[in-house]
Design a protein around this motif. Structure first.
Motif, PDB file in Angstrom:
ATOM      1  N   ALA A  73       0.818  -1.222   0.000  1.00  0.00           N
ATOM      2  CA  ALA A  73       0.000   0.000   0.000  1.00  0.00           C
ATOM      3  C   ALA A  73       0.844   1.260   0.000  1.00  0.00           C
ATOM      4  O   ALA A  73       0.399   2.309  -0.464  1.00  0.00           O
ATOM      5  CB  ALA A  73      -0.931  -0.015   1.209  1.00  0.00           C
ATOM      6  N   GLU A  74       2.063   1.175   0.520  1.00  0.00           N
ATOM      7  CA  GLU A  74       2.896   2.387   0.607  1.00  0.00           C
ATOM      8  C   GLU A  74       3.667   2.637  -0.677  1.00  0.00           C
ATOM      9  O   GLU A  74       4.392   3.620  -0.801  1.00  0.00           O
ATOM     10  CB  GLU A  74       3.869   2.268   1.779  1.00  0.00           C
TER      11      GLU A  74
ATOM     12  N   ARG B 257      -0.314   4.034  -3.725  1.00  0.00           N
ATOM     13  CA  ARG B 257      -0.854   4.998  -2.757  1.00  0.00           C
ATOM     14  C   ARG B 257      -1.554   6.159  -3.462  1.00  0.00           C
ATOM     15  O   ARG B 257      -2.667   6.539  -3.092  1.00  0.00           O
ATOM     16  CB  ARG B 257       0.283   5.522  -1.880  1.00  0.00           C
ATOM     17  N   ARG B 258      -0.917   6.706  -4.483  1.00  0.00           N
ATOM     18  CA  ARG B 258      -1.507   7.860  -5.179  1.00  0.00           C
ATOM     19  C   ARG B 258      -2.792   7.470  -5.910  1.00  0.00           C
ATOM     20  O   ARG B 258      -3.720   8.261  -6.026  1.00  0.00           O
ATOM     21  CB  ARG B 258      -0.490   8.449  -6.160  1.00  0.00           C
ATOM     22  N   TRP B 259      -2.830   6.219  -6.396  1.00  0.00           N
ATOM     23  CA  TRP B 259      -4.024   5.765  -7.095  1.00  0.00           C
ATOM     24  C   TRP B 259      -5.178   5.564  -6.123  1.00  0.00           C
ATOM     25  O   TRP B 259      -6.327   5.900  -6.428  1.00  0.00           O
ATOM     26  CB  TRP B 259      -3.738   4.460  -7.844  1.00  0.00           C
ATOM     27  N   ARG B 260      -4.890   5.001  -4.956  1.00  0.00           N
ATOM     28  CA  ARG B 260      -5.957   4.792  -3.977  1.00  0.00           C
ATOM     29  C   ARG B 260      -6.557   6.129  -3.540  1.00  0.00           C
ATOM     30  O   ARG B 260      -7.758   6.231  -3.284  1.00  0.00           O
ATOM     31  CB  ARG B 260      -5.410   4.024  -2.774  1.00  0.00           C
ATOM     32  N   ALA B 261      -5.747   7.148  -3.470  1.00  0.00           N
ATOM     33  CA  ALA B 261      -6.251   8.468  -3.097  1.00  0.00           C
ATOM     34  C   ALA B 261      -7.208   9.003  -4.169  1.00  0.00           C
ATOM     35  O   ALA B 261      -8.261   9.567  -3.853  1.00  0.00           O
ATOM     36  CB  ALA B 261      -5.091   9.438  -2.902  1.00  0.00           C
TER      37      ALA B 261
END
Length: 364
Positions: A195-196, A200-204
């Motif tokens: 996740a890190e 991460r940017r896509w999940r946001a």
């Protein structure tokens, strides 16, 4: 039309399809009764189709191809940005566009350069190795940026190739089954990525959307990079075989793509009766949108159309060009025999992509 392509679907693999495209562009529209398609060829006709809400990327009665409906691949296909319309499309386009915008082009370029260098130094730089690089690098670069381990990149690229084969118009049951299996493996790999990392940017950007939609569209980005990215990279290499050119300049890429496009056509399905650019179309008609012909339209300002226009334009242009630049940098460093590499180029690929193959003679 002696020496011209047999029809529009065969044009991308023709040695010189551009006189044919220019003639089609002068007509604007043409009905190909044998193919059962309208051909939109002028800049005006192409722009009208790509901008019309009645021209959809899939027929309303078959949003997922029948051959994969009900399979894991069919479920993923139905969630892709490029296959959606209306409000769902708008939400996905925002999320995917912002996710790609957050992906630094210099990071994509340097990753591509590093991976290409490692690939090229593993053996002699001949035509077969170039073909393998072209098939591997666009998917591998994006997968690396998402968080795939380097040892797993080759299998990720091979999996996307199987998905592409399963979605080809002539795919048989075996190809579709292999594509569905590859799709399941790739989705599992995506779910297991840290996740890190690059996720991460896509999940946001996908906050508020189902996790399955995120994974499907990340797989869709890898899918879309495979043939289009390979075609773009193979074109850049072929142009270098003819002589030095400034591949670091995006403007130079666009100028060359206007003269020698990579993506030659896309397809649209007419949902309701309409008149577009002077041509009456009926519900149920199919339109082959000849992007390459529009780029050569003598009545319009020259403009590369490889990344499309309108609501379904590809949002990954900057990243695709960055990957190709990185690969060409690595190739220059390897100091190959450019003349020899360019001596046996043939065009073999999907009907809509002008794909160069450099090793056909070596395999003969």
């Amino acid at each position: 039309m002696n020496g011209w392509p047999e029809h529009a679907l065969a044009a991308a693999s023709h040695p010189d399809p551009y006189p044919y495209y220019r003639a089609l562009a002068e007509d604007g529209w043409r009905r190909d009764a044998k193919l059962g398609l309208w051909l939109a060829a002028s800049r005006r006709a192409v722009g009208a189709v790509l901008g019309s809400p009645v021209c959809r990327v899939r027929p309303a009665r078959e949003p997922v191809p029948a051959g994969i409906a009900g399979s894991p691949l069919g479920e993923v296909f139905g969630r892709w940005l490029r296959m959606s319309e209306g409000d769902a499309h708008a939400r996905l386009r925002t999320a995917v566009g912002e996710g790609l915008a957050a992906l630094p082009c210099n990071e994509a370029e340097q990753t591509a350069r590093r991976l290409a260098w490692a690939f090229l130094t593993a053996g002699a730089v001949d035509g077969r190795r170039l073909d393998s690089l072209v098939d591997f690098l666009p998917v591998a670069t994006l997968a690396s940026l998402l968080g795939w381990q380097e040892a797993a990149l080759a299998e990720a690229a091979a999996g996307i190739a199987r998905v592409c084969r399963a979605l080809a118009a002539d795919a048989d049951a075996v190809a579709r089954e292999r594509g569905a299996e590859a799709c399941g493996t790739l989705l599992a790999d995506l779910a297991a990525l840290p996740a890190e990392g690059g996720l991460r940017r896509w999940r946001a950007e996908f906050a508020g959307l189902d996790a399955a939609v995120l994974c499907a569209n990340l797989l869709g980005i890898l899918f879309q990079s495979r043939d289009a990215g390979a075609g773009l990279l193979s074109a850049g290499i072929a142009w270098r075989c003819l002589g030095e050119w400034n591949h670091a300049d995006p403007g130079e890429w666009r100028a060359r793509l206007r003269q020698d496009p990579v993506l030659h056509h896309t397809r649209r399905f007419v949902e309701a009766d309409a008149t577009l650019a002077g041509q009456t179309l009926r519900a149920g008609d199919q339109v082959l949108v000849l992007l390459a012909a529009a780029a050569h339209d003598p009545a319009a300002p020259g403009e590369a159309m490889d990344f499309g226009r309108g609501r379904h334009a590809c949002p990954g242009e900057a990243q695709a060009l960055a990957i190709a630049r990185g690969a060409l940098d690595a190739l220059e460093e390897s100091r190959p025999d450019w003349r020899a590499l360019g001596g046996g180029i043939v065009f073999q690929g999907p009907p809509n992509v002008r794909m160069r193959r450099f090793g056909a003679g070596e395999r003969a």
